[in-house]
Design an enzyme around this catalytic site. Structure first.
Site, mmCIF file in Angstrom:
data_model
loop_
_atom_site.group_PDB
_atom_site.id
_atom_site.type_symbol
_atom_site.label_atom_id
_atom_site.label_comp_id
_atom_site.label_asym_id
_atom_site.label_seq_id
_atom_site.Cartn_x
_atom_site.Cartn_y
_atom_site.Cartn_z
ATOM 1 N N ASP A 124 0.822 -1.210 0.000
ATOM 2 C CA ASP A 124 0.000 0.000 0.000
ATOM 3 C C ASP A 124 0.856 1.260 0.000
ATOM 4 O O ASP A 124 0.417 2.316 -0.479
ATOM 5 C CB ASP A 124 -0.944 0.015 1.204
ATOM 6 C CG ASP A 124 -2.197 -0.823 0.974
ATOM 7 O OD1 ASP A 124 -2.625 -0.917 -0.194
ATOM 8 O OD2 ASP A 124 -2.729 -1.388 1.942
ATOM 9 N N HIS A 167 15.190 -1.841 -9.052
ATOM 10 C CA HIS A 167 13.754 -1.951 -9.322
ATOM 11 C C HIS A 167 13.186 -0.578 -9.690
ATOM 12 O O HIS A 167 12.639 0.133 -8.839
ATOM 13 C CB HIS A 167 13.020 -2.512 -8.095
ATOM 14 C CG HIS A 167 13.284 -3.959 -7.851
ATOM 15 N ND1 HIS A 167 12.511 -4.964 -8.404
ATOM 16 C CD2 HIS A 167 14.249 -4.583 -7.134
ATOM 17 C CE1 HIS A 167 12.976 -6.137 -8.024
ATOM 18 N NE2 HIS A 167 14.035 -5.937 -7.257
ATOM 19 N N CYS A 200 16.306 -6.808 -12.112
ATOM 20 C CA CYS A 200 16.896 -7.552 -11.004
ATOM 21 C C CYS A 200 17.260 -8.973 -11.449
ATOM 22 O O CYS A 200 18.192 -9.167 -12.199
ATOM 23 C CB CYS A 200 15.954 -7.534 -9.799
ATOM 24 S SG CYS A 200 16.734 -8.040 -8.249
ATOM 25 N N PRO A 247 -24.654 -5.681 6.280
ATOM 26 C CA PRO A 247 -23.223 -5.887 6.593
ATOM 27 C C PRO A 247 -22.539 -4.610 7.076
ATOM 28 O O PRO A 247 -21.725 -4.651 8.014
ATOM 29 C CB PRO A 247 -22.640 -6.369 5.257
ATOM 30 C CG PRO A 247 -23.794 -7.027 4.569
ATOM 31 C CD PRO A 247 -24.980 -6.192 4.931
ATOM 32 N N GLU A 295 10.535 0.158 -11.173
ATOM 33 C CA GLU A 295 9.077 0.244 -11.026
ATOM 34 C C GLU A 295 8.660 0.899 -9.721
ATOM 35 O O GLU A 295 7.554 1.452 -9.613
ATOM 36 C CB GLU A 295 8.445 -1.148 -11.142
ATOM 37 C CG GLU A 295 8.698 -2.100 -9.996
ATOM 38 C CD GLU A 295 9.959 -2.940 -10.140
ATOM 39 O OE1 GLU A 295 10.062 -3.999 -9.493
ATOM 40 O OE2 GLU A 295 10.856 -2.528 -10.914
#
Length: 542
Positions: free
Chosen positions: A71, A514, A380, A189, A516
């Site tokens: 997250d 990395h 990588c 709910p 990204e």
């Protein structure tokens, strides 16, 4: 003083608290506020670094070397603010800190208990380092009622009283399912989830209700009445085509306005959302499309490659094209000819990974890309497999292998024991803890002038994030370069190869880091933008 927004979830997990938190952060930023996001994870691991990607998903790495929840990647992508180790904490780290203090005698012989010691540790984490921010958004992992999340819920309840009045609010994300047999959306709910939260001492100020269709006005009124929130504070969170539509969708529903109203900030500053509108427009109206094969070993759980997926989409946004992903389990190529799988794709990406399983399949993918002149991006482990392919196929090193797979006669990939980071010598040992043997966080690399990757970056010095144990053995550098493989980027001390490429290939680049992790929809990473551009050129050859 910073204002605090605590985001909890109920009914079921995976409702999108991370996206909701990130989108709210982006909306508050668009109104001119300084925003920080933090994540409280209830699991007992100290961090997700040693957890299987098939269980936990991607491990997101920060500049300062923290292995964190995925997250935090959403937080970075939506707000543009680089996350830090102090933005994510787990139950494991909380208890570790407390036990370390108890062993040192910091508690002066007191009985160590969940209340106040655990909750105080959590509160300290939430409150520390927020002096420069207007809003701190704090997401609590899991769902209300989970036994492991109880200390976190209790801590944020206490903070509601500790902080000055009107300095903390609670947003509760729930699910409103549609029951096909009854033909209606059900509020029960959500009612039960809010009741559970209220029993723990927290009354939500805003309900963010996930649904797959518009929630009728009468149902919203019902939720308002039974959940004790204002009618305007029942915000529907409908499914959207892209996660980058979420900020605009939530703004349209009034989430950011309601948050500011809950803090008494009225009239609120007007938001500037032009950049998010542009991103949404580019996604909705592509001018073409490309297909990228992702040859990996965790393809059964796409969350294992979350930042990678988003970075590829960012490359599509930069080039105004739709990016289609073909997920291929690398082990398939160890049994079958890769040609039928790869002949129709416009680019091949081999991502990171750990262990020997599937490695030969990744080597076959690199060979196919090199020989067929298909754009190739090795990240990588994907770079290491491209190096092994070159060693075997071009340099004649038949026994080229990695010591990660066991004893190697020709250790082209190995565990480097020391390197320089800035002016400090860092060391590691194969016998150390798994996390301790990692090269983690941001490291500087020097790019060779005139190479393709230097041209893409527009710079000869870069800083990128790493997460790996093994390195390309620099002792083989000259032998490999004599066969046409260019080592276009090296660590400042010249010990660690960082990037490789082929000068006679349309686009073949491998990187040890990395990239990204630093790509964002408003600022696509240059390597992904260039890779997708090369894939667009490849598509024109078909």
């Amino acid at each position: 003083m910073a204002r605090y927004v605590f985001i909890t979830g109920g009914v079921v997990s995976s409702l999108g608290k991370g996206i909701a938190s990130a989108a709210l952060g982006a909306l508050l930023q668009a109104r001119g506020y300084r925003v920080r996001l933090k994540k409280l994870d209830p699991y007992l691991n100290v961090d997700p670094g040693t957890m299987s990607p098939t269980q936990h998903g991607e491990v997101f790495v920060t500049d300062d070397g923290a292995e964190t929840d995925l997250d935090l990647g959403h937080y970075e992508r939506f707000t543009g603010r680089s996350a830090m180790q102090s933005d994510n904490i787990t139950t494991g780290r909380i208890y570790k800190n407390i036990i370390d203090k108890e062993r040192r005698g910091d508690y002066l012989g007191a009985t160590v208990q969940v209340i106040p010691h655990v909750t105080n540790e959590i509160k300290n984490f939430v409150l520390e380092g927020n002096e420069d921010y207007d809003f701190v958004l704090c997401e609590i992992g899991g769902t209300v009622g989970d036994i492991e999340a109880m200390p976190f819920v209790e801590a944020i309840r206490q903070l509601g009283n500790d902080l000055p009045r009107s300095n903390a609010i609670y947003v509760h994300l729930t699910l409103m399912p549609f029951i096909a047999a009854a033909g209606e959306l059900k509020t029960k709910p959500t009612q039960h989830s809010v009741k559970e939260l209220q029993a723990l001492g927290i009354a939500p100020d805003i309900l963010l209700v996930r649904a797959d269709r518009d929630i009728p006005v009468d149902e919203r009124r019902k939720l308002s009445l039974f959940c004790n929130v204002r009618p305007s504070a029942v915000i529907q969170a409908l499914d959207v085509a892209s996660i980058y539509d979420v900020p605009m969708a939530y703004h349209k529903e009034g989430l950011d306005s309601e948050v500011l109203a809950a803090f008494g900030i009225e009239p609120a500053p007007k938001p500037r959302l032009e950049r998010w509108e542009d991103v949404a427009h580019r996604i909705r109206t592509p001018e073409g499309e490309v297909t990228i094969a992702v040859v990996g070993k965790y393809t059964g759980l796409k969350d294992a490659y979350k930042s990678l997926i988003e970075a590829l989409y960012h490359g599509g946004i930069a080039n105004r094209v739709k990016v289609n992903l073909e997920w291929i389990e690398s082990e398939i190529f160890e049994k079958e000819d890769p040609s039928p799988w790869l002949e129709k794709v416009h680019g091949i990406l081999v991502p990171g990974g750990f262990g020997e399983r599937g490695s030969e399949g990744k080597i076959f993918a690199a060979r196919f890309a090199r020989e067929r002149k298909v754009p190739y991006f090795g990240i990588c482990f994907g770079m290491q497999m491209a190096v092994l392919e070159a060693a075997r196929s071009l340099a004649g090193i038949d026994k080229a292998s990695s010591t990660e797979f066991g004893p190697a006669k020709e250790p082209v990939i190995g565990l480097m024991t020391e390197w320089l980071k800035g002016n400090m010598l860092e060391k590691r040992s194969a016998a150390g803890d798994l996390g301790g043997t990692m090269r983690l966080g941001a490291y500087v690399a020097h790019l060779k002038p005139g190479t393709k990757i230097a041209e893409i970056y527009g710079a000869n010095e870069i800083s990128e994030r790493h997460r790996h144990r093994y390195e390309v053995n620099v002792d083989y550098k000259d032998q490999l370069e004599n066969c046409g493989l260019t080592f276009s980027g090296m660590s400042p001390d010249g010990v660690l190869p960082e990037t490789i490429e082929y000068a006679d290939h349309p686009w073949f680049i491998g990187v040890q880091y990395h990239p990204e992790l630093k790509s964002r929809p408003l600022e696509p990473h240059p390597l992904f933008a260039s890779f997708i551009e090369a894939a667009v050129e490849q598509s024109r050859l078909f």
